[in-house]
Design an enzyme around this catalytic site. Structure first.
Site, PDB file in Angstrom:
ATOM      1  N   ARG A  90      -3.238  -3.066  13.238  1.00 44.71           N
ATOM      2  CA  ARG A  90      -4.704  -3.198  13.207  1.00 44.71           C
ATOM      3  C   ARG A  90      -5.039  -4.641  13.542  1.00 44.71           C
ATOM      4  O   ARG A  90      -5.054  -5.508  12.663  1.00 44.71           O
ATOM      5  CB  ARG A  90      -5.259  -2.795  11.838  1.00 44.71           C
ATOM      6  CG  ARG A  90      -5.106  -1.314  11.559  1.00 44.71           C
ATOM      7  CD  ARG A  90      -5.785  -0.902  10.252  1.00 44.71           C
ATOM      8  NE  ARG A  90      -5.645   0.534  10.032  1.00 44.71           N
ATOM      9  CZ  ARG A  90      -4.653   1.082   9.367  1.00 44.71           C
ATOM     10  NH1 ARG A  90      -3.711   0.324   8.849  1.00 44.71           N
ATOM     11  NH2 ARG A  90      -4.581   2.390   9.211  1.00 44.71           N
ATOM     12  N   GLU A 102       0.806  -1.232   0.000  1.00 43.02           N
ATOM     13  CA  GLU A 102       0.000   0.000   0.000  1.00 43.02           C
ATOM     14  C   GLU A 102       0.832   1.272   0.000  1.00 43.02           C
ATOM     15  O   GLU A 102       0.504   2.237  -0.683  1.00 43.02           O
ATOM     16  CB  GLU A 102      -0.922   0.069   1.240  1.00 43.02           C
ATOM     17  CG  GLU A 102      -1.993  -0.964   1.284  1.00 43.02           C
ATOM     18  CD  GLU A 102      -1.587  -2.126   2.163  1.00 43.02           C
ATOM     19  OE1 GLU A 102      -2.489  -2.740   2.734  1.00 43.02           O
ATOM     20  OE2 GLU A 102      -0.386  -2.419   2.280  1.00 43.02           O
ATOM     21  N   HIS A 160      -3.083 -12.331  13.429  1.00 49.21           N
ATOM     22  CA  HIS A 160      -2.645 -13.453  14.243  1.00 49.21           C
ATOM     23  C   HIS A 160      -1.956 -13.070  15.542  1.00 49.21           C
ATOM     24  O   HIS A 160      -1.818 -13.885  16.435  1.00 49.21           O
ATOM     25  CB  HIS A 160      -1.702 -14.339  13.420  1.00 49.21           C
ATOM     26  CG  HIS A 160      -2.330 -14.868  12.176  1.00 49.21           C
ATOM     27  ND1 HIS A 160      -3.401 -15.731  12.199  1.00 49.21           N
ATOM     28  CD2 HIS A 160      -2.057 -14.639  10.864  1.00 49.21           C
ATOM     29  CE1 HIS A 160      -3.751 -16.032  10.953  1.00 49.21           C
ATOM     30  NE2 HIS A 160      -2.952 -15.379  10.134  1.00 49.21           N
ATOM     31  N   GLU A 168      -9.359  -4.901   4.880  1.00 50.39           N
ATOM     32  CA  GLU A 168      -9.068  -3.750   4.014  1.00 50.39           C
ATOM     33  C   GLU A 168      -7.949  -4.090   3.044  1.00 50.39           C
ATOM     34  O   GLU A 168      -8.025  -3.797   1.850  1.00 50.39           O
ATOM     35  CB  GLU A 168      -8.680  -2.542   4.870  1.00 50.39           C
ATOM     36  CG  GLU A 168      -8.627  -1.236   4.130  1.00 50.39           C
ATOM     37  CD  GLU A 168      -9.983  -0.553   4.044  1.00 50.39           C
ATOM     38  OE1 GLU A 168     -10.123   0.338   3.198  1.00 50.39           O
ATOM     39  OE2 GLU A 168     -10.880  -0.912   4.811  1.00 50.39           O
ATOM     40  N   ASP A 204      -1.859  -5.265   3.390  1.00 48.72           N
ATOM     41  CA  ASP A 204      -2.053  -5.642   4.795  1.00 48.72           C
ATOM     42  C   ASP A 204      -2.945  -6.870   4.939  1.00 48.72           C
ATOM     43  O   ASP A 204      -3.787  -7.153   4.081  1.00 48.72           O
ATOM     44  CB  ASP A 204      -2.666  -4.469   5.573  1.00 48.72           C
ATOM     45  CG  ASP A 204      -1.697  -3.311   5.734  1.00 48.72           C
ATOM     46  OD1 ASP A 204      -0.477  -3.544   5.595  1.00 48.72           O
ATOM     47  OD2 ASP A 204      -2.145  -2.178   5.972  1.00 48.72           O
ATOM     48  N   TYR A 218       1.933  -5.692  12.952  1.00 49.70           N
ATOM     49  CA  TYR A 218       0.795  -4.987  12.343  1.00 49.70           C
ATOM     50  C   TYR A 218      -0.100  -4.395  13.414  1.00 49.70           C
ATOM     51  O   TYR A 218      -0.455  -5.056  14.390  1.00 49.70           O
ATOM     52  CB  TYR A 218       0.003  -5.956  11.461  1.00 49.70           C
ATOM     53  CG  TYR A 218      -1.027  -5.265  10.604  1.00 49.70           C
ATOM     54  CD1 TYR A 218      -0.675  -4.175   9.809  1.00 49.70           C
ATOM     55  CD2 TYR A 218      -2.340  -5.704  10.594  1.00 49.70           C
ATOM     56  CE1 TYR A 218      -1.610  -3.539   9.027  1.00 49.70           C
ATOM     57  CE2 TYR A 218      -3.292  -5.073   9.794  1.00 49.70           C
ATOM     58  CZ  TYR A 218      -2.923  -3.995   9.019  1.00 49.70           C
ATOM     59  OH  TYR A 218      -3.855  -3.362   8.244  1.00 49.70           O
ATOM     60  N   ASP A 246      -5.448  -7.625   6.861  1.00 52.90           N
ATOM     61  CA  ASP A 246      -6.833  -7.532   7.306  1.00 52.90           C
ATOM     62  C   ASP A 246      -7.783  -7.429   6.110  1.00 52.90           C
ATOM     63  O   ASP A 246      -7.376  -7.532   4.964  1.00 52.90           O
ATOM     64  CB  ASP A 246      -7.015  -6.346   8.255  1.00 52.90           C
ATOM     65  CG  ASP A 246      -6.569  -5.020   7.630  1.00 52.90           C
ATOM     66  OD1 ASP A 246      -6.279  -5.010   6.417  1.00 52.90           O
ATOM     67  OD2 ASP A 246      -6.501  -4.018   8.359  1.00 52.90           O
TER      68      ASP A 246
END
Length: 896
Positions: A327, A12, A372, A103, A99, A325, A101
């Site tokens: 989020r 991203e 995780h 998103e 990422d 990460y 997730d």
């Protein structure tokens, strides 16, 4: 022909791309999509011409055909998409490394749809950006998770249908540019409910006694009255919040002033004897490692960082490879992380501070499945902030994460609580002490509290040695009055906790939600408090009355659960979307049903508890309105006044002052103009002269809170209008110290450092005296400035790129009034609803140029710059030639 690269890897952000490129080497090409490359149309201009006539086109979702989204590539992303397509032509494989997730999965899916790769395509996921993690992810790729994509797409469609269906109704009934949102509206409702509780609150008063006692050891300690004649005395919890009276059925003794002082006199000179000593021991276990939610809460409490600042700073730490990460809902730690933390603890604190075995945590939230691991330092070394070389906000946030992670693997803390009862006559007093017998994990980390007055767990407050029948001396007994306090307003930390507890929204979205409700002016931030505005009250009232289901906590949490079920493949999107939008109780049917019955005037009128006048939400702000016979009376409510602070006295005073019009205090002896006292949206102020063509902006000055607007005389008014005032020269620096009233209230200024008076009273207490802008002395000013921390230059939340003219970095900053981009001294506001992670350098330059043009700052000419460079080169060449001549002369002189 050039050899093809092994793979094109797409992430991203540019920072993430640069870091990963360093790990993978030249065989791979790593590029950033800079967020989403396509989305639902944000404006009418983005809707394809062929679809503009479709009834659903303004929604961006085809509600007539299985709720199919209309995806478009924004103009500023077309260049990015073309570059990625060109790079893909020279790659043997496409790796989507966005990422992990929902998103990120969605961004990756859209990239595949747009790029239409003819080479093998794989999904690469990792929770930290370290060499080991990236290489492991490269060896363990997977397919795209269609369920995660479906869940994210459903969330996007639901949010679009919610906002684009309800928001136009708010424009018609309350005011233009308002918006409704699935989570945003519920968050505002939570804040509004608390404000209404505060408005209804009635304070109760009571007295108690506090004694200063001396033990046999000579040590002083405090003791507080508990019972009189065997009956417990009343405390704040015994009062009804709505009446200010004792709760019905309370079997307590309400001490009033006379009784408290009589008891004080009666027991002061009598015997004080220890009648009971109790000891209790407690074991405290460390809190779990950070999730997105708990990180936001602790950063707010301990670092005074907003949720948005926290997430942006964490993003930078993650992209630099320093943390995992950010989020995540998980509190899980990998075995690798626990081993690394335990090794570091043993080295830093010793084996006694390790927990007996590795400590693992489990999630209470069954929907915690987005990642995780918890948020922790990346890698296997658990290095400190100093060791990884970060500073500023990144250092402070990383240090918080590091300490919390260390604490999870440390031994329990052991505490002892001593409770002692001391009897004096028929009164019993209670003293409590706390001793940390073994600090355990306190050595690394102590969790914060939402109550600023609460003692931290690791703080000792021991009592002196005391035993039953010991006599203690009474040094002093004080009778103390108390008033019950209304329920505290929410802070960012407590709102995040509330939202998570109710299952509303996702922690990863809380930062944008809190930012949005402030941007929309539904909420103002006063210090750390989130205060709903009258506009927020009006919108909430309308939604609660006509669309109660849409702002119901249970319904909103249920929506989140459905999205989780879609993400795991346990639910289908279509039945849910049909019911949400087009069902009998669907949002579209509800808006059609209620639109005609909503009266705009009624929607903009607030009838608040205990206030006789109506509060109206008008185009230019809130105002009081009441009828006096046939005449309608109105008066603006100052923007500084919160809804819960309204009362009839304020309403009557403002209406009376409005009726009187400007008050002429007299003529200014030097200026020869009248001095007026007026009221505006920011409160009472003074004005010198009238507004005329020759004097369109007469001198004005707000009246500080330390002066009663009803009793301002001409002399005081003249002094206030003369501000700023020079106090003198600072004794240490010999630089001028001034005091005055600025945009944010009264101040003392010295050497570019501003010292603020008390925010509420606009005064400063020093050596028992009270000072304000008119009587501030040098000694008091020096002390005030000494207690003022010099503000460090703000750090950018995100660096966008370098300005083409001077190579200085252009960054995104968060200010008092929202987000902005900065270049030199030019600050340009970022348009609302702009995703700051997707801002391009071209956009930033456009905003900066527009702001510069408004300020009349001329853009530097590239030709002039080039000319300057040429001139500099010529000068350098001339200087060099001159130097050579001098050297030649010296040489020739030496030879002769």
């Amino acid at each position: 022909m050039a050899k093809k690269k092994k793979a094109l890897v797409i992430v991203e952000s540019p920072a993430k791309a640069k870091k990963i490129q360093g790990f993978l080497g030249d065989q791979y090409v790593v590029r950033a999509s800079v967020g989403h490359v396509r989305d639902l149309p944000a404006r009418a201009a983005e809707i394809p011409a062929a679809l503009k006539k479709e009834s659903w086109s303004n929604l961006g979702v085809n509600v007539d055909s299985e709720f199919e989204p209309l995806y478009v590539v924004p103009q500023d992303k077309k260049k990015t998409v073309k570059e990625l397509k060109d790079l893909l032509k020279d790659a043997e494989e496409l790796l989507i490394a966005t990422d992990e997730d929902r998103e990120g999965e969605s961004i990756g899916w859209h990239l595949i749809q747009l790029l239409n790769p003819k080479v093998p395509t794989k999904r690469m996921v990792f929770s930290e950006i370290t060499n080991e993690a990236i290489l492991e992810a490269l060896s363990n790729t997977r397919e795209m998770d269609e369920n995660l994509v479906a869940a994210q797409e459903t969330r996007r469609v639901v949010d679009r249908l919610y906002g684009y269906t309800l928001s136009p109704l708010l424009w018609k009934k309350i005011a233009p540019k308002l918006s409704a949102g699935r989570v945003q509206s519920v968050a505002v409702r939570i804040l509004v409910e608390r404000e209404i509780e505060r408005l209804k609150f009635r304070s109760g008063s009571f007295w108690d006694l506090k004694a200063s006692l001396k033990a046999k050891s000579g040590q002083l300690f405090d003791s507080v009255l508990q019972t009189v004649g065997g009956q417990r005395i009343a405390t704040g919890k015994d009062f009804d919040e709505n009446t200010g009276q004792l709760k019905e059925g309370s079997n307590v003794l309400l001490l009033e002033e006379d009784a408290a002082k009589e008891l004080q006199a009666r027991i002061a000179s009598g015997d004080w004897v220890v009648t009971s000593v109790e000891q209790k021991r407690q074991t405290r276990k460390p809190a779990p490692p950070f999730t997105t939610s708990t990180l936001q809460q602790e950063a707010s409490r301990k670092l005074n960082m907003t949720a948005r600042q926290t997430m942006q700073t964490a993003q930078r730490l993650y992209e630099a490879g320093h943390i995992t990460y950010m989020r995540t809902d998980s509190v899980n730690l990998s075995a690798e992380a626990m081993d690394a933390a335990r090794g570091r603890i043993d080295k830093l604190y010793g084996g006694d501070y390790l927990s007996p075995s590795p400590r693992q945590f489990t999630n209470k939230n069954k929907g915690a499945q987005e990642a995780h691991e918890a948020i922790r330092p990346a890698g296997k070394k658990m290095m400190t902030a100093e060791e990884i070389g970060v500073d500023g906000p990144q250092s402070r946030l990383y240090d918080l994460i590091w300490k919390r992670t260390m604490a999870t693997q440390m031994a329990d803390a052991k505490l002892r609580f001593d409770n002692v009862t001391i009897t004096a006559g028929d009164a019993d007093f209670r003293s409590s002490g706390r001793t940390v017998e073994f600090p355990g994990f306190f050595r690394a980390y102590v969790e914060g509290s939402d109550d600023p007055d609460a003692a931290l767990d690791d703080q000792d407050s021991p009592l002196p040695p005391l035993a039953e029948n010991d006599k203690v001396g009474c040094e002093d007994v004080e009778a103390i009055p108390h008033e019950t306090k209304p329920p505290a307003r929410y802070t960012e930390a407590s709102l995040v906790r509330k939202l998570e507890a109710e299952g509303i929204g996702r922690p990863s979205t809380y930062a944008s939600i809190i930012g949005t409700i402030q941007d929309r002016e539904y909420v103002n931030k006063n210090g750390s408090q989130l205060v709903p505005t009258f506009k927020g009250l009006a919108v909430t009232k309308l939604l609660e009355k006509h669309f109660p289901k849409l702002v119901d906590f249970g319904f909103t949490a249920g929506m989140e659960q459905t999205l989780d079920d879609i993400a795991t493949g346990n639910a289908d999107r279509l039945p849910y979307l049909r019911e949400f939008y087009a069902g009998d109780e669907g949002i579209n049917e509800q808006v059609k049903k209620h639109e005609s019955e909503i009266d705009p005037r009624e929607a903009c009128t607030l009838k608040l508890d205990g206030i006789d006048a109506d509060v109206r939400v008008g185009r230019y702000g809130p105002y009081f309105e009441k009828m006096d016979g046939e005449e309608k009376l109105t008066a603006s409510i100052p923007l500084s006044v919160a809804p819960a602070d309204l009362n009839n006295e304020l309403a009557e005073r403002l209406i009376e002052e409005k009726q009187k019009g400007p008050t002429a205090l007299g003529m200014h002896p030097e200026e020869g103009q009248p001095v007026y006292q007026l009221n505006g949206p920011f409160g009472p102020y003074l004005q010198l002269g009238e507004v005329t063509e020759e004097q369109p902006k007469p001198k004005r000055c707000s009246i500080p809170n330390c002066f009663d607007p009803l009793n301002i005389d001409l002399e005081t008014a003249i002094q206030l209008l003369a501000l700023p005032r020079r106090i003198g020269k600072h004794p240490l620096t010999d630089k001028v110290v001034n005091t005055g009233i600025g945009r944010f209230g009264p101040y003392v200024l010295h050497n570019k450092v501003y010292g603020s008076y008390d925010r509420k009273t606009h005064t400063y207490e020093y050596n028992g005296e009270t000072y304000n802008v008119l009587n501030m002395t040098m000694d008091a000013a020096v002390e005030l400035l000494k207690n003022t921390k010099k503000r460090a230059a703000p750090e950018p939340i995100r660096e966008i790129g370098k300005h083409p003219e001077d190579e200085s970095v252009i960054g995104v900053f968060e200010g008092r009034y929202g987000m902005y981009v900065k270049h030199g001294k030019i600050n340009a506001t970022i348009p609302k609803d702009t995703d700051i992670n997707s801002i391009t350098l071209e956009q930033a330059l456009e905003w900066i140029d527009e702001k510069a043009a408004k300020k009349g700052i001329k853009k530097k000419s590239a030709k002039k710059k080039a000319a300057k460079k040429k001139t500099a080169k010529k000068k350098a060449a001339k200087k060099a030639a001159s130097g050579k001549k001098k050297t030649a002369k010296k040489k020739s002189g030496g030879e002769s």
